[in-house]
Design an enzyme around this catalytic site. Structure first.
Site, PDB file in Angstrom:
ATOM      1  N   SER A   1       0.830  -1.205   0.000  1.00 55.57           N
ATOM      2  CA  SER A   1       0.000   0.000   0.000  1.00 55.57           C
ATOM      3  C   SER A   1       0.866   1.257   0.000  1.00 55.57           C
ATOM      4  O   SER A   1       0.601   2.212  -0.737  1.00 55.57           O
ATOM      5  CB  SER A   1      -0.918   0.008   1.223  1.00 55.57           C
ATOM      6  OG  SER A   1      -1.848  -1.048   1.192  1.00 55.57           O
TER       7      SER A   1
ATOM      8  N   ALA B   1      -4.795  -0.322  -2.419  1.00 53.45           N
ATOM      9  CA  ALA B   1      -4.048   0.212  -1.273  1.00 53.45           C
ATOM     10  C   ALA B   1      -5.011   0.491  -0.126  1.00 53.45           C
ATOM     11  O   ALA B   1      -6.090   1.051  -0.332  1.00 53.45           O
ATOM     12  CB  ALA B   1      -3.319   1.491  -1.662  1.00 53.45           C
ATOM     13  N   LYS B   2      -4.614   0.092   1.070  1.00 52.08           N
ATOM     14  CA  LYS B   2      -5.447   0.362   2.252  1.00 52.08           C
ATOM     15  C   LYS B   2      -5.063   1.744   2.785  1.00 52.08           C
ATOM     16  O   LYS B   2      -4.421   1.878   3.834  1.00 52.08           O
ATOM     17  CB  LYS B   2      -5.239  -0.732   3.307  1.00 52.08           C
ATOM     18  CG  LYS B   2      -6.313  -0.758   4.391  1.00 52.08           C
ATOM     19  CD  LYS B   2      -6.137  -1.976   5.278  1.00 52.08           C
ATOM     20  CE  LYS B   2      -7.126  -1.984   6.435  1.00 52.08           C
ATOM     21  NZ  LYS B   2      -8.502  -2.248   5.994  1.00 52.08           N
ATOM     22  N   CYS B   3      -5.435   2.764   2.025  1.00 50.26           N
ATOM     23  CA  CYS B   3      -5.044   4.127   2.384  1.00 50.26           C
ATOM     24  C   CYS B   3      -6.235   4.891   2.959  1.00 50.26           C
ATOM     25  O   CYS B   3      -7.389   4.649   2.605  1.00 50.26           O
ATOM     26  CB  CYS B   3      -4.416   4.857   1.198  1.00 50.26           C
ATOM     27  SG  CYS B   3      -5.450   4.997  -0.249  1.00 50.26           S
TER      28      CYS B   3
ATOM     29  N   TYR C   1     -11.225   5.683   2.625  1.00 51.98           N
ATOM     30  CA  TYR C   1     -12.242   5.349   3.609  1.00 51.98           C
ATOM     31  C   TYR C   1     -13.273   6.449   3.822  1.00 51.98           C
ATOM     32  O   TYR C   1     -14.236   6.260   4.575  1.00 51.98           O
ATOM     33  CB  TYR C   1     -11.576   4.905   4.913  1.00 51.98           C
ATOM     34  CG  TYR C   1     -11.102   3.472   4.783  1.00 51.98           C
ATOM     35  CD1 TYR C   1     -11.859   2.427   5.272  1.00 51.98           C
ATOM     36  CD2 TYR C   1      -9.944   3.168   4.084  1.00 51.98           C
ATOM     37  CE1 TYR C   1     -11.465   1.110   5.099  1.00 51.98           C
ATOM     38  CE2 TYR C   1      -9.533   1.857   3.899  1.00 51.98           C
ATOM     39  CZ  TYR C   1     -10.305   0.827   4.413  1.00 51.98           C
ATOM     40  OH  TYR C   1      -9.915  -0.474   4.221  1.00 51.98           O
TER      41      TYR C   1
END
Length: 308
Positions: free
Chosen positions: A64, A158-160, A164
């Site tokens: 990420s 990507a867990k950015c 969210y």
């Protein structure tokens, strides 16, 4: 879930008291979402606490960060040990773990590379309200009017943090309509995922799940459940799923670090199957928890003991 302060947070290379792990109001990530994080879980086992999927989560953290130009100033082995150290020093037997990499204080402007990269790791209990009932009775879910991001807009893999905002809009809308959770479609109208969970459907004995190209985050638990299903001889298909399959499926469930394996029993007020947890969902739940809690052999090497 409201947070309860714990003794320690790992912050830029050292454990500091929970209340001392602070950032400046002009921290770059607060203004522009320039942060990457992971959600990891440690489970109680007969041999002591163990982290589930530690190496896979650390690898995704680095992936990420690479995608969003966020170089971590530590090697993967250092982050791995820092996670275990944080759980040990907080004396957790079970906990949720949140590593966070972000652009800190030092410069303001969209261009991120003038701001320093900082790292924090927190660990704290995550207790679900009425967990046993939730895992049996499942969730009522509504399809959101908010779509997942189109290709080349935001990096779904990507867990950015910035991604969210979309997730928050999905779940706020769902709650206001009386649902437990929301389901987002992709830009083409195919099923993507929940606000923070991967989705699985079961039809005629086959498990279906959207592919990575459907604007989803490929979760560790998603991959684990696919592996476990195949171990059990249950066929799995990764393919684009039309919205209508939500209404014709025999079973449905979410997976994720927090969701684990949670049944979905209603979609848009329509019962899924007979409106109860299905047999394949229950079988996958049982198999997953057996390994995570150290009650059955860890045949895929997913558990890392906290105390060696």
């Amino acid at each position: 879930m409201k947070l309860t302060p714990q003794p320690w947070i790992w912050f830029n290379g050292a454990l500091v008291p929970w209340e001392k792990a602070q950032v400046h109001v002009l921290t770059h990530a607060l203004h522009y979402g320039t942060a990457v994080f992971e959600g990891i879980r440690a489970y109680p086992t007969p041999k002591g606490p163990a982290v589930l999927g530690l190496d896979a989560h650390v690898a995704r953290l680095y992936h990420s960060c690479k995608i969003v130009h966020l170089p971590i100033p530590y090697e993967p082995a250092q982050i791995r040990e820092a996670i275990l150290h944080t759980v040990r020093e907080n004396q957790h037997e079970a906990c949720y773990i949140r590593p966070l990499v972000y652009r800190g204080y030092g410069a303001l402007g969209v261009w991120p590379e003038e701001a320093p990269v900082e790292v924090a790791i927190a660990a704290f209990p995550w207790v679900k309200k009425d967990e046993k009932a939730l895992l049996e009775k499942g969730l009522a879910v509504g399809v959101s009017s908010w779509r997942r991001m189109a290709p080349d807009t935001l990096p779904a893999m990507a867990k950015c943090a910035g991604n969210y905002v979309n997730s928050a809009l999905v779940i706020v809308e769902a709650k206001r309509h009386g649902y437990d959770e929301g389901l987002a479609l992709d830009v083409d109208g195919y099923v993507a995922e929940g606000s923070g969970q991967n989705l699985f459907l079961v039809q005629d004995g086959t498990v279906f799940t959207p592919p990575v190209g459907a604007s989803i985050l490929a979760g560790f638990t998603r991959g684990a459940v696919i592996r476990l299903a195949r171990d059990l001889g249950i066929p799995v298909v990764e393919d684009r799923l039309p919205r209508e399959m939500l209404y014709t499926a025999d079973e449905a469930f979410f997976t994720g670090t927090v969701a684990e394996v949670t049944p979905i029993t209603k979609v848009d007020a329509k019962p899924v199957g007979n409106g109860a947890r299905g047999p394949i969902t229950e079988r996958l739940q049982s198999t997953f928890f057996g390994i995570a809690r150290g009650q059955t052999p860890d045949r895929h090497g997913w558990l890392t003991p906290v105390r060696s």
